[in-house]
Design an enzyme around this catalytic site. Structure first.
Site, PDB file in Angstrom:
ATOM      1  N   ASN A   9       2.306  40.577 -48.482  1.00 23.13           N
ATOM      2  CA  ASN A   9       1.689  40.144 -47.228  1.00 23.13           C
ATOM      3  C   ASN A   9       1.900  41.213 -46.140  1.00 23.13           C
ATOM      4  O   ASN A   9       2.989  41.362 -45.591  1.00 23.13           O
ATOM      5  CB  ASN A   9       2.346  38.807 -46.840  1.00 23.13           C
ATOM      6  CG  ASN A   9       1.760  38.228 -45.578  1.00 23.13           C
ATOM      7  OD1 ASN A   9       1.192  38.938 -44.757  1.00 23.13           O
ATOM      8  ND2 ASN A   9       1.923  36.920 -45.433  1.00 23.13           N
ATOM      9  N   LYS A  12       3.118  39.949 -42.714  1.00 26.10           N
ATOM     10  CA  LYS A  12       4.564  39.681 -42.664  1.00 26.10           C
ATOM     11  C   LYS A  12       5.354  40.986 -42.561  1.00 26.10           C
ATOM     12  O   LYS A  12       6.275  41.111 -41.759  1.00 26.10           O
ATOM     13  CB  LYS A  12       4.990  38.910 -43.916  1.00 26.10           C
ATOM     14  CG  LYS A  12       6.457  38.570 -43.919  1.00 26.10           C
ATOM     15  CD  LYS A  12       6.899  37.952 -45.215  1.00 26.10           C
ATOM     16  CE  LYS A  12       6.606  36.478 -45.262  1.00 26.10           C
ATOM     17  NZ  LYS A  12       7.167  35.835 -46.469  1.00 26.10           N
ATOM     18  N   ASP A  68      12.085  33.912 -47.456  1.00 32.18           N
ATOM     19  CA  ASP A  68      11.326  32.701 -47.737  1.00 32.18           C
ATOM     20  C   ASP A  68      11.569  31.760 -46.567  1.00 32.18           C
ATOM     21  O   ASP A  68      12.706  31.601 -46.120  1.00 32.18           O
ATOM     22  CB  ASP A  68      11.789  32.074 -49.055  1.00 32.18           C
ATOM     23  CG  ASP A  68      10.655  31.309 -49.726  1.00 32.18           C
ATOM     24  OD1 ASP A  68       9.484  31.700 -49.566  1.00 32.18           O
ATOM     25  OD2 ASP A  68      10.942  30.305 -50.397  1.00 32.18           O
ATOM     26  N   PHE A 148       0.342  31.386 -36.838  1.00 32.39           N
ATOM     27  CA  PHE A 148      -0.176  31.011 -38.159  1.00 32.39           C
ATOM     28  C   PHE A 148       0.540  29.744 -38.624  1.00 32.39           C
ATOM     29  O   PHE A 148       1.414  29.215 -37.931  1.00 32.39           O
ATOM     30  CB  PHE A 148       0.029  32.152 -39.158  1.00 32.39           C
ATOM     31  CG  PHE A 148       1.474  32.354 -39.557  1.00 32.39           C
ATOM     32  CD1 PHE A 148       2.357  32.986 -38.707  1.00 32.39           C
ATOM     33  CD2 PHE A 148       1.951  31.874 -40.777  1.00 32.39           C
ATOM     34  CE1 PHE A 148       3.689  33.160 -39.052  1.00 32.39           C
ATOM     35  CE2 PHE A 148       3.287  32.040 -41.140  1.00 32.39           C
ATOM     36  CZ  PHE A 148       4.154  32.683 -40.272  1.00 32.39           C
ATOM     37  N   GLY A 149       0.164  29.296 -39.806  1.00 33.65           N
ATOM     38  CA  GLY A 149       0.856  28.165 -40.437  1.00 33.65           C
ATOM     39  C   GLY A 149       0.915  26.936 -39.540  1.00 33.65           C
ATOM     40  O   GLY A 149      -0.101  26.496 -38.987  1.00 33.65           O
ATOM     41  N   TYR A 150       2.115  26.402 -39.355  1.00 31.41           N
ATOM     42  CA  TYR A 150       2.312  25.159 -38.605  1.00 31.41           C
ATOM     43  C   TYR A 150       2.544  25.386 -37.108  1.00 31.41           C
ATOM     44  O   TYR A 150       2.915  24.447 -36.395  1.00 31.41           O
ATOM     45  CB  TYR A 150       3.505  24.388 -39.196  1.00 31.41           C
ATOM     46  CG  TYR A 150       3.315  23.984 -40.645  1.00 31.41           C
ATOM     47  CD1 TYR A 150       2.761  22.753 -40.978  1.00 31.41           C
ATOM     48  CD2 TYR A 150       3.681  24.840 -41.682  1.00 31.41           C
ATOM     49  CE1 TYR A 150       2.586  22.376 -42.302  1.00 31.41           C
ATOM     50  CE2 TYR A 150       3.503  24.482 -43.019  1.00 31.41           C
ATOM     51  CZ  TYR A 150       2.957  23.250 -43.311  1.00 31.41           C
ATOM     52  OH  TYR A 150       2.781  22.884 -44.631  1.00 31.41           O
ATOM     53  N   ASP A 151       2.349  26.607 -36.633  1.00 30.93           N
ATOM     54  CA  ASP A 151       2.634  26.927 -35.220  1.00 30.93           C
ATOM     55  C   ASP A 151       1.990  25.949 -34.228  1.00 30.93           C
ATOM     56  O   ASP A 151       2.634  25.583 -33.236  1.00 30.93           O
ATOM     57  CB  ASP A 151       2.189  28.363 -34.892  1.00 30.93           C
ATOM     58  CG  ASP A 151       3.198  29.399 -35.360  1.00 30.93           C
ATOM     59  OD1 ASP A 151       4.312  29.009 -35.746  1.00 30.93           O
ATOM     60  OD2 ASP A 151       2.864  30.591 -35.341  1.00 30.93           O
ATOM     61  N   LYS A 171       7.469  34.271 -29.132  1.00 28.64           N
ATOM     62  CA  LYS A 171       7.910  33.577 -30.354  1.00 28.64           C
ATOM     63  C   LYS A 171       9.038  34.366 -31.033  1.00 28.64           C
ATOM     64  O   LYS A 171      10.033  33.791 -31.479  1.00 28.64           O
ATOM     65  CB  LYS A 171       6.715  33.399 -31.311  1.00 28.64           C
ATOM     66  CG  LYS A 171       7.083  32.689 -32.606  1.00 28.64           C
ATOM     67  CD  LYS A 171       5.908  32.565 -33.562  1.00 28.64           C
ATOM     68  CE  LYS A 171       6.397  32.172 -34.943  1.00 28.64           C
ATOM     69  NZ  LYS A 171       5.342  32.181 -35.955  1.00 28.64           N
ATOM     70  N   ARG A 177      12.617  33.496 -38.162  1.00 26.60           N
ATOM     71  CA  ARG A 177      12.507  34.756 -38.889  1.00 26.60           C
ATOM     72  C   ARG A 177      13.243  35.872 -38.146  1.00 26.60           C
ATOM     73  O   ARG A 177      13.973  36.652 -38.742  1.00 26.60           O
ATOM     74  CB  ARG A 177      11.034  35.118 -39.088  1.00 26.60           C
ATOM     75  CG  ARG A 177      10.785  36.160 -40.157  1.00 26.60           C
ATOM     76  CD  ARG A 177       9.311  36.323 -40.509  1.00 26.60           C
ATOM     77  NE  ARG A 177       8.748  35.128 -41.097  1.00 26.60           N
ATOM     78  CZ  ARG A 177       8.051  34.195 -40.445  1.00 26.60           C
ATOM     79  NH1 ARG A 177       7.776  34.339 -39.184  1.00 26.60           N
ATOM     80  NH2 ARG A 177       7.608  33.129 -41.064  1.00 26.60           N
TER      81      ARG A 177
HETATM   82  P1  IMP Z   1       6.822  32.433 -45.887  1.00 24.74           P
HETATM   83  O1  IMP Z   1       7.935  32.207 -46.843  1.00 24.74           O
HETATM   84  O2  IMP Z   1       7.247  33.239 -44.691  1.00 24.74           O
HETATM   85  O3  IMP Z   1       5.595  32.972 -46.554  1.00 24.74           O
HETATM   86  O4  IMP Z   1       6.432  30.996 -45.291  1.00 24.74           O
HETATM   87  C1  IMP Z   1       5.957  29.949 -46.125  1.00 24.74           C
HETATM   88  C2  IMP Z   1       5.126  28.992 -45.321  1.00 24.74           C
HETATM   89  O5  IMP Z   1       5.928  28.353 -44.309  1.00 24.74           O
HETATM   90  C3  IMP Z   1       3.974  29.635 -44.547  1.00 24.74           C
HETATM   91  O6  IMP Z   1       2.825  29.764 -45.348  1.00 24.74           O
HETATM   92  C4  IMP Z   1       3.772  28.638 -43.405  1.00 24.74           C
HETATM   93  O7  IMP Z   1       3.022  27.545 -43.852  1.00 24.74           O
HETATM   94  C5  IMP Z   1       5.189  28.172 -43.124  1.00 24.74           C
HETATM   95  N1  IMP Z   1       5.792  29.011 -42.059  1.00 24.74           N
HETATM   96  C6  IMP Z   1       6.806  29.913 -42.211  1.00 24.74           C
HETATM   97  N2  IMP Z   1       7.096  30.517 -41.049  1.00 24.74           N
HETATM   98  C7  IMP Z   1       6.244  29.993 -40.142  1.00 24.74           C
HETATM   99  C8  IMP Z   1       6.053  30.231 -38.742  1.00 24.74           C
HETATM  100  O8  IMP Z   1       6.695  31.076 -38.091  1.00 24.74           O
HETATM  101  N3  IMP Z   1       5.090  29.504 -38.157  1.00 24.74           N
HETATM  102  C9  IMP Z   1       4.332  28.575 -38.813  1.00 24.74           C
HETATM  103  N4  IMP Z   1       4.458  28.334 -40.113  1.00 24.74           N
HETATM  104  C10 IMP Z   1       5.421  29.033 -40.785  1.00 24.74           C
END
Ligand code: IMP
Length: 193
Positions: A9, A12, A68, A148-151, A171, A177
């Site tokens: 990614n 990321k 993760d 992104f994601g659940y933000d 953020k 992270r």
């Molecule tokens: P990853 O391990 O960083 O790829 O995160 C796995 C999943 O967790 C992502 O696809 C999002 O759905 C959710 N996620 C992780 N970090 C965030 C964030 O900072 N904001 C929103 N969703 C997150």
């Protein structure tokens, strides 16, 4: 110091690279010509991070790290957790994932949740893990356009805004992270001395 980040990614990798001091340079898997999918078959963030870093370290004999992350909601027993990316199905659509969370949270007053990141770092074959957590709550509806994601449905404790209503810089000051990355930087600084 050069580290390989065990992800395909690019978004990321860039986000993490921006958090690192310039004496740590990061290469992605594509840059070392690793194009394969790394297994993510464990059922904890710790297990999956370790699986990814160990795989790359053993195969390429490099210093590397993997992360993760997931959203853990108290009232849902820690769900979606390790399944955050694919909560509503394998295609990983963020809006479907958020809709499912909001649906499951209907009528629930305890909206406490946290984002958690686990980083697994391997230096000279030895693993060390770092964790970052940000507590907050699940909002009643989506709000904001950033991130992104659940933000759009996550509001950090003490904040009036969701993650999605903040700039990336705002953020990054508090995110799960960046906290985990900060801890890893502290550890690496100790090794450099
Ligand atoms: P990853 O391990 O960083 O790829 O995160 C796995 C999943 O967790 C992502 O696809 C999002 O759905 C959710 N996620 C992780 N970090 C965030 C964030 O900072 N904001 C929103 N969703 C997150």
């Amino acid at each position: 110091m050069e580290l390989i980040i065990a992800t395909h990614n690019q978004h990321k990798a860039t986000e993490i690279q921006r958090l690192l001091p310039n004496w740590i340079s990061v290469k992605t898997l594509d840059e070392i010509e690793c194009f394969e999918d790394i297994p993510e078959t464990e059922n904890t963030l710790e297990g999956n991070a370790r699986l990814k870093s160990t795989y790359i370290s053993k195969k390429y004999h490099v210093n590397c790290f993997a992360d993760d992350s997931g959203l853990e909601i108290d009232a849902l027993g820690g769900e979606p957790g390790v399944y955050s990316a694919r909560y509503a199905g394998e295609n990983g659509d963020a809006h479907n994932n958020m809709d499912l969370v909001l649906e499951k949270m209907q009528g629930i007053t305890n909206r406490q949740a946290k984002f958690r990141t686990v980083i697994s770092l391997i230096i000279d074959g030895v693993e060390t893990q770092f964790q970052g957590t940000i507590e907050g709550e699940i909002t009643q509806e989506k709000s904001g356009t950033e991130g992104f994601g659940y933000d759009p449905i996550f509001k950090p404790l003490g904040s009036e805004a969701t993650f999605s209503e903040m700039s990336l810089a705002e953020k990054n000051k508090i995110s799960h992270r960046s906290q985990a990355v900060e801890k890893m930087i502290g550890f690496l600084r100790g090794l450099e001395k």
